[in-house]
Design a protein around this motif. Structure first.
Motif, short mmCIF file in Angstrom:
data_model
loop_
_atom_site.label_atom_id
_atom_site.label_comp_id
_atom_site.label_asym_id
_atom_site.label_seq_id
_atom_site.Cartn_x
_atom_site.Cartn_y
_atom_site.Cartn_z
N GLY A 12 -60.92 10.00 -30.89
CA GLY A 12 -60.66 9.14 -31.81
C GLY A 12 -59.36 8.29 -31.55
N ALA A 13 -58.27 8.82 -31.66
CA ALA A 13 -56.82 8.09 -31.60
C ALA A 13 -55.87 9.17 -31.28
CB ALA A 13 -56.82 7.06 -32.80
N MET A 14 -54.84 8.85 -30.82
CA MET A 14 -53.57 9.67 -30.80
C MET A 14 -53.19 9.81 -32.16
SD MET A 14 -51.56 9.01 -27.26
CE MET A 14 -50.69 10.42 -27.49
N HIS A 15 -52.56 10.95 -32.38
CA HIS A 15 -51.97 11.01 -33.72
C HIS A 15 -50.70 10.30 -33.82
CE1 HIS A 15 -49.84 12.77 -37.24
NE2 HIS A 15 -50.96 13.41 -37.77
N PRO A 16 -50.25 9.59 -34.73
CA PRO A 16 -49.08 8.80 -34.68
C PRO A 16 -48.03 9.50 -34.43
CG PRO A 16 -50.63 7.97 -36.58
CD PRO A 16 -51.22 9.17 -36.13
N ALA A 17 -47.80 10.53 -35.28
CA ALA A 17 -46.55 11.33 -34.97
C ALA A 17 -46.35 11.79 -33.66
CB ALA A 17 -46.21 12.55 -35.88
N THR A 18 -47.61 12.20 -33.06
CA THR A 18 -47.37 12.72 -31.56
C THR A 18 -47.11 11.60 -30.64
OG1 THR A 18 -49.21 14.48 -32.16
CG2 THR A 18 -48.88 13.67 -29.69
N ALA A 19 -47.83 10.64 -30.80
CA ALA A 19 -47.58 9.20 -29.96
C ALA A 19 -46.17 8.73 -30.08
CB ALA A 19 -48.52 8.03 -30.39
N ASP A 20 -45.40 8.80 -31.32
CA ASP A 20 -44.17 8.46 -31.66
C ASP A 20 -43.28 9.24 -30.79
OD1 ASP A 20 -42.39 6.26 -32.81
OD2 ASP A 20 -41.48 8.07 -33.61
N SER A 21 -43.30 10.49 -30.87
CA SER A 21 -42.68 11.35 -30.26
C SER A 21 -42.61 11.37 -28.76
CB SER A 21 -42.81 12.92 -30.83
OG SER A 21 -42.03 13.85 -30.17
N LEU A 22 -43.85 11.35 -28.03
CA LEU A 22 -44.21 11.33 -26.76
C LEU A 22 -43.49 10.15 -26.17
CD1 LEU A 22 -48.00 12.42 -25.94
CD2 LEU A 22 -45.58 12.96 -24.88
N ARG A 23 -43.64 8.71 -26.97
CA ARG A 23 -42.96 7.70 -26.34
C ARG A 23 -41.52 7.58 -26.54
NH1 ARG A 23 -46.22 4.74 -29.00
NH2 ARG A 23 -47.58 4.06 -27.51
N GLY A 27 -46.42 23.08 -31.48
CA GLY A 27 -47.08 23.97 -30.52
C GLY A 27 -48.65 23.45 -30.23
N HIS A 28 -49.55 24.40 -30.62
CA HIS A 28 -50.91 23.99 -30.47
C HIS A 28 -51.65 23.43 -31.49
CE1 HIS A 28 -50.40 26.77 -27.00
NE2 HIS A 28 -51.43 26.59 -26.60
N THR A 29 -50.94 23.20 -32.55
CA THR A 29 -51.74 22.47 -33.58
C THR A 29 -51.44 20.91 -33.51
OG1 THR A 29 -49.72 22.80 -34.81
CG2 THR A 29 -51.51 24.44 -35.27
N ASP A 30 -51.91 20.07 -34.30
CA ASP A 30 -51.94 18.89 -34.34
C ASP A 30 -51.34 18.14 -35.72
OD1 ASP A 30 -52.72 16.16 -33.69
OD2 ASP A 30 -54.64 16.35 -34.83
N PRO A 31 -50.41 17.20 -35.76
CA PRO A 31 -49.92 16.82 -34.66
C PRO A 31 -48.84 17.69 -33.87
CG PRO A 31 -48.57 16.08 -36.44
CD PRO A 31 -49.72 17.01 -37.02
N GLN A 32 -48.48 17.07 -32.73
CA GLN A 32 -47.44 17.78 -32.13
C GLN A 32 -46.29 17.07 -31.68
OE1 GLN A 32 -47.63 18.32 -27.60
NE2 GLN A 32 -48.22 20.56 -27.87
#
Length: 344
Positions: free
Chosen positions: A141-152, A317-322
């Motif tokens: 669907g889409a990247m989780h916003p919290a994951t995407a923000d942290s990754l960026r 870890g292995h849950t969403d978001p990360q």
């Protein structure tokens, strides 16, 4: 040892895509291709695959060769793992220490990539726990916003980053062989945020940790685990995998770390949310599993390090978001303010 935080890539740069743990993109191309697409379109990076990236059953030497090629290439500005696995420990003896140390680059990966992240930290390089191509970048669907923000932030922006508590999380995976599964985002359930134990102090220190099962394997193999005093005052972080170790196993691993003199050394601890669902184990009661695992952690620390500040249910870890956690970087855990700040 003074650790190097390798230079970060910028949009338009080439980044290596490797499978140092398992060539699962060859078995499940859909999340891998989606992850590559997002690296291009949403992050502006140019992903470069290596010979073993999609090769099932690649040898440890082949995977080490991919890592050597990625680190040695001056046009490659970061190295990102596709996913975890279970035998990356066999790759470590084949790594060229001088080559990799001479070409420090940010490495991203979680789960079995704890092996390589620990190895890199012991050679003076900060790494990043999280951000696998097939899992976080390839989320349906889409990247989780919290994951995407942290990754960026971890990829592009040096400096401090304040972690935030999520109000909903998920741990149920979509079938990676089904194209329709990628049309909608995973269903998340309400979460209660972080749980603080003894939040009486503020700690700012170097981080160390990863997946708890992999750390235990490193200890059993006698690899990459230093003398206890090496961890004095550091921030320990750990989480458990989709194999969902029992509370008893979690306690025993931590007890053995205590017997080795490790638990007593850490100034603060971050514990990831416990994953409680997988295709081969869908009937576990989430509330019971997570509560029992939390009690196992508290029991071990009560025995060996009773004054330690611990934060549970951090999305690392292995849950969403990360969220991305630096390995060998700086983490500030502020109990009175109830804040966690990492330095990317």
């Amino acid at each position: 040892m003074s650790l190097i935080n390798p230079p970060k890539p910028q949009p338009g740069d080439r980044v290596a895509i490797v499978s140092p743990a398992a060539g699962l993109p060859g078995l499940f191309p859909l999340p891998h291709e989606l992850g590559l697409q997002r690296l291009k379109t949403e992050f502006g990076l140019v992903p470069v695959e290596y010979p073993a990236t999609r090769k099932l059953g690649s040898t440890p030497r082949e995977r080490a060769a991919d890592l050597h090629a990625a680190f040695a290439d001056p046009s490659i500005k970061a190295v990102i793992a596709t996913i975890g696995g279970d035998d990356q420990i066999t790759v470590l003896p084949h790594l060229d220490e001088d080559l990799i140390k001479a070409n420090p680059k940010p490495f991203f990966g979680h789960s079995d990539n704890t092996n390589l992240l620990t190895w890199l930290t012991n050679r003076g390089m900060v790494g990043f726990y999280g951000g696998s191509v097939m899992v976080q970048f390839g989320r349906p669907g889409a990247m989780h916003p919290a994951t995407a923000d942290s990754l960026r932030a971890a990829l592009f922006t040096p400096g401090q980053y304040r972690l935030t508590e999520s109000t909903a999380y998920g741990d149920k995976d979509s079938p990676w062989e089904d194209p329709e599964a990628f049309e909608t985002e995973p269903v998340l359930e309400p979460s209660g945020g972080w749980i603080w134990h003894q939040p009486h102090t503020a700690v700012k220190a170097t981080s160390w940790g990863g997946n708890l099962e992999i750390l235990s394997w490193l200890m059993m193999a006698g690899r990459e685990i230093n003398a206890p005093e090496h961890y004095d005052g550091k921030v320990l972080f750990f989480e458990t995998s989709e194999e969902m170790p029992s509370a008893t196993e979690v306690y025993r691993i931590l007890r053995n770390m205590g017997e080795r003199g490790l638990l007593q050394r850490f100034a603060a601890v971050l514990v990831g949310r416990a994953k409680a669902w997988f295709f081969t184990n869908q009937d576990t009661d989430r509330a019971t599993h997570t509560a029992e695992q939390r009690e196992a952690v508290l029991q071990a620390f009560a025995q060996y390090a009773p004054d330690t500040m611990i934060v549970f249910d951090v999305d690392l870890g292995h849950t969403d978001p990360q969220v991305i956690i630096p390995v060998g970087g700086t983490i500030e855990v502020n109990g009175p303010d109830r804040t966690i700040t990492v330095t990317y």
